[in-house]
Design a protein around this motif. Sequence first.
Motif, mmCIF file in Angstrom:
data_model
loop_
_atom_site.group_PDB
_atom_site.id
_atom_site.type_symbol
_atom_site.label_atom_id
_atom_site.label_comp_id
_atom_site.label_asym_id
_atom_site.label_seq_id
_atom_site.Cartn_x
_atom_site.Cartn_y
_atom_site.Cartn_z
ATOM 1 N N UNK A 1 4.562 -11.138 2.651
ATOM 2 C CA UNK A 1 5.056 -9.815 3.037
ATOM 3 C C UNK A 1 3.990 -8.748 2.806
ATOM 4 N N UNK A 2 3.880 -7.858 3.788
ATOM 5 C CA UNK A 2 3.011 -6.686 3.688
ATOM 6 C C UNK A 2 3.875 -5.445 3.874
ATOM 7 N N UNK A 3 3.766 -4.503 2.943
ATOM 8 C CA UNK A 3 4.471 -3.227 3.045
ATOM 9 C C UNK A 3 3.469 -2.093 2.953
ATOM 10 N N UNK A 4 3.517 -1.176 3.899
ATOM 11 C CA UNK A 4 2.684 0.028 3.858
ATOM 12 C C UNK A 4 3.626 1.224 3.901
ATOM 13 N N UNK A 5 3.604 2.017 2.842
ATOM 14 C CA UNK A 5 4.430 3.216 2.751
ATOM 15 C C UNK A 5 3.529 4.439 2.896
ATOM 16 N N UNK A 6 3.888 5.336 3.773
ATOM 17 C CA UNK A 6 3.110 6.553 4.001
ATOM 18 C C UNK A 6 4.002 7.758 3.731
ATOM 19 N N UNK A 7 3.489 8.679 2.927
ATOM 20 C CA UNK A 7 4.187 9.958 2.724
ATOM 21 C C UNK A 7 3.176 11.082 2.899
ATOM 22 N N UNK B 1 0.849 -1.196 0.000
ATOM 23 C CA UNK B 1 0.000 0.000 0.000
ATOM 24 C C UNK B 1 0.881 1.241 0.000
ATOM 25 N N UNK B 2 0.585 2.156 -0.900
ATOM 26 C CA UNK B 2 1.286 3.431 -0.931
ATOM 27 C C UNK B 2 0.277 4.533 -0.638
ATOM 28 N N UNK B 3 0.437 5.154 0.532
ATOM 29 C CA UNK B 3 -0.466 6.223 0.952
ATOM 30 C C UNK B 3 0.273 7.544 0.803
ATOM 31 N N UNK B 4 -0.272 8.408 -0.021
ATOM 32 C CA UNK B 4 0.310 9.733 -0.237
ATOM 33 C C UNK B 4 -0.791 10.775 -0.038
ATOM 34 N N UNK B 5 -0.580 11.664 0.906
ATOM 35 C CA UNK B 5 -1.577 12.711 1.200
ATOM 36 C C UNK B 5 -2.965 12.115 1.370
ATOM 37 N N UNK B 6 -3.048 11.059 2.175
ATOM 38 C CA UNK B 6 -4.315 10.400 2.538
ATOM 39 C C UNK B 6 -4.927 9.561 1.423
ATOM 40 N N UNK B 7 -4.297 9.466 0.251
ATOM 41 C CA UNK B 7 -4.858 8.634 -0.816
ATOM 42 C C UNK B 7 -3.999 7.395 -0.966
ATOM 43 N N UNK B 8 -4.656 6.247 -1.072
ATOM 44 C CA UNK B 8 -3.953 4.968 -0.994
ATOM 45 C C UNK B 8 -4.152 4.142 -2.261
ATOM 46 N N UNK B 9 -3.058 3.624 -2.780
ATOM 47 C CA UNK B 9 -3.086 2.651 -3.876
ATOM 48 C C UNK B 9 -2.540 1.342 -3.328
ATOM 49 N N UNK B 10 -3.366 0.290 -3.359
ATOM 50 C CA UNK B 10 -2.981 -1.006 -2.812
ATOM 51 C C UNK B 10 -2.876 -2.036 -3.928
ATOM 52 N N UNK B 11 -1.827 -2.834 -3.880
ATOM 53 C CA UNK B 11 -1.608 -3.913 -4.834
ATOM 54 C C UNK B 11 -1.491 -5.228 -4.072
ATOM 55 N N UNK B 12 -2.262 -6.225 -4.508
ATOM 56 C CA UNK B 12 -2.210 -7.557 -3.911
ATOM 57 C C UNK B 12 -1.728 -8.530 -4.988
ATOM 58 N N UNK C 1 -2.864 -10.500 -9.689
ATOM 59 C CA UNK C 1 -2.493 -9.159 -9.230
ATOM 60 C C UNK C 1 -3.718 -8.246 -9.275
ATOM 61 N N UNK C 2 -4.090 -7.723 -8.118
ATOM 62 C CA UNK C 2 -5.266 -6.852 -8.002
ATOM 63 C C UNK C 2 -4.836 -5.481 -7.488
ATOM 64 N N UNK C 3 -5.423 -4.425 -8.067
ATOM 65 C CA UNK C 3 -5.148 -3.049 -7.655
ATOM 66 C C UNK C 3 -6.451 -2.381 -7.222
ATOM 67 N N UNK C 4 -6.400 -1.633 -6.116
ATOM 68 C CA UNK C 4 -7.554 -0.813 -5.744
ATOM 69 C C UNK C 4 -7.087 0.455 -5.051
#
Length: 939
Positions: A201-207, A70-81, A171-174
């Motif tokens: 593995x789970x990775x959550x990146x927040x900026x 999950x990449x969260x940037x300015x409260x908006x998140x793009x998640x890839x499974x 591969x799913x994106x939401x």
Amino acid sequence: MRRLALLLGLLALHQTHCFEFVVEGEWETETSLEKQHGRFKRAILTSEEQEDFEAIRGDDITVKSYKVESRITSRFCHTTVKSSVVNSGPNAQSIGFNVQIPKRAFITNFTMNVNGIMFVGSVKEKTVARNLYAQARARGKAAGLVRANSQDMETFKTEVHVPPGSKIEFELHYQEMMQRKLGFYEHSLYLQPGRLVPQFQVDVYIYEPNGIASVETPNTLGEHFSGMAKLTSSKDKAHVVFKPSLQQQRKCENCTTSAIDGIFTVKYDVLRDSNAGELHVSDGHFVHFFAPANLSPLPKNIVFVIDVSGSMWGVKMKQTVEAMQTILDDLTMDDYFSIVDFNHNVRCWSEELVPGSTIQVAEAKKYIQNIKPNGGTNINEALMRAVQMLVKASNQGMIDPRSVSMIMLVSDGDPTVGEIKLSAIQKNVKKVMREEFSLFSLGIGFDVDYDFLERIAMENRGVAQRIYTSHDASDQIRRFYSQVSSPLLRKITVQFPEDSVSDVTQNHFDKYFSGSELVVAGKVLPSESTTLNSFTTAFADRLDLSLQTEADYLELDAALAQQQHAFTGFARQMWAYITVNQLLAERSLAPTAGKKRKITQRILTLAVEHQFVTPLTALLVESEEAKERLLADSPRDPKQGCCAGGSGMVGPRQRTPVQMVHSIPLWVQMTTPAPPSHAERPLPDHITIVENDPHFIVHLPKNNMDVCFNIDSEPGHILNLVSDPGAGVVVNGQLVGSKRVEEKEKVYTYFGTISVFYQPDGIRVSVTTDRIDLTDGRNNHSFTWGATADITQDRVKVSIVKDSKVMVTVDDKITVMVLLHRVWKKHPTHVDFLGLYIPNNNQYSSQAHGLIGQFGQEPEVRVFNLHQGADPLKKEATMEVKGNKLVVTRGWQKDYRRDQKRGSDVFCWFIHNSGKGFIDGHYTNYIVPRLDSFLPLPL
């Protein structure tokens, strides 16, 4: 409520790879939506929906890897499974790939590699996608519909039937926008692989560009995984990684089953340096986040309307009573409330609103405790009675005009008594509800017509939420109430300069609740300026606010380019996300078929352009040669509702569920009016100044002369500057000391706090180097220096210029300006301090006194005997004033109004010995005990 499903085609045999897609269910058709009493029947949950969820399903399969990012940037998140699976069994079999995603998320893509054949997704209008898919179906292929129900998640499912040895990569994106609730953003990932995974593995990146205030990973997976989530963070970035080894995943040391089963959660909040909000500009779009704090709550007037019909018997009623016990304890003496309970009859605990005193709350809790559910359901009459109660209180003047009036409806079923037509109830409530009233609906379980409850709430400035009848239903009710129990602002409007923005999302909000966040997005128009400004107006308790903030057009994009794990397209996608959700809500309330068709077309255009799977679009997944296809669709909600409105649907007829969070009612004005004026009241050229350590520069207009003196007092002392009991105004300043370098060095003093107190209204403005506080004896509102703001409370006006100055005006007669001086934080001796500027034309009464106030009555001054002093650069003279003859020195001090770094020179006659002989009495006579203290006696 939305559900996602996968309509799966039975694919033809391939020359080199033999596999097929397994399907269940049937096509949704118009005839399948059976109606009863003008409403749709409740869909019964299938065994498939009720079975245990697993991310990967199948026997004799090997899951090589399962990775979530999950990449969260300015409260908006793009998640890839992503998952890589091998059929390691001896036979062909079906392998399932299931992902539970938040209900508020939009799927944006799904790809699959089956034995080297790639399937790539693209979002299309539902009719287009279905027609393309139907072509495959017409050639003997099948289609299916899969649904699933859960509290906060919906399930994406697919199964592929493959021969032994086959390798499949899913591969799913939401995408979703983080919602702030009770002071936190919460990102949830449902993890249940169902088996051991070598590479899990789970990775959550927040900026967050403005900085991260806090981030935590509560252990929601159980003690087995305590401490395994690793967190690294800096000022504006955070990375959470959860990477249990194969052995760590086992339920026990020798177990072959996985202990990973639950929701992995990351909670965080951002730094906010002002109440004006954050304005982010990126990729030709802007997003304005508004989440003010340090404001006193508005009083509430609330009527609880509780369903006590027979269907509430047992656990539902017990959990509702438990929740109400806590909710009632939250009420304060400033709140007014009552309770309406209803079955086939309607009863009121009190016919009038009563204050939330300890006695009244105790009586209400006893009443709730003794309720015995039975009988039918008369929702219409109960809501009419609740509205009448609020109207009566308002007409009698019991309701504070700035308070928040609300009705909280808790029900588990459809009406069976009185008015039972839902569309009629909806019209009846809307007709009697006043603009300042709001309706919040809680639907318990799946028997309730949630669509109706959501509509009736949205039309009346409220929101709805489904309460699931699990063991924590009472916690769900309490949590919902907590989100709306502390209103801070009313009538919030976010505006932008004309011709600077377009396509602005909802920018007018009826209420803002503590711990939440309001978000406005739009497109940035080409401009010669490189800065975008936003202006926010709102009403607080006794306070009128006007706040301003700004953002550079290029700054954020440059920062994003340097971030390895940032989501660079966040602003564009967030704008589309908010807009689509608001249009879906608007569409569900459309009064005519024509209006509905126009809104539908806008949704389709946006959803296809931004690749969102919505109730009106579908994800068509095709092989490279487009010979095999899958279709991700959005089925109807398990419980259909009333009030379908116009037709205008594209493709097969279906209901459009509405999400709660970004609902836009019909009363919202989707406009961008001209921003408010922030014209500053100028100060005259000649004024009295207090600067530096502290150095007083008193301007005497009749004599056309400036006189200076220092006050050498001690840190912590409070000096009275203006004391005017006739006008009811007192201005005091508290001293802070410089940093001590060596024991024998002198500690200089500066003003660290300036306080302006207006006694008639009981209002005090306290300005420090950190913040500006506005108190009235009951409420305390706090503002930082981080934004330009105008605040009005009764006859006191406060204007803040970002990181520069504060202007306080009392009764349009007395003005005080405070200037902020920042110094290098690591300076060995200097500290931040305040400068004070007071005009001579302030309209004091004849009783005014104080170190500055006494010169409202200007004394006679004569300067003579000018001669060379001890310092050849400074002349000396004799001054006659107040019967005293003083030796004065010609010098200069600084006025920093026009240049806060260098200042401009003000030449003055300097009085030695802390102004002795020029001020009345000794300077110690002006030391007062508190910041709101008047001088006790005339000097």
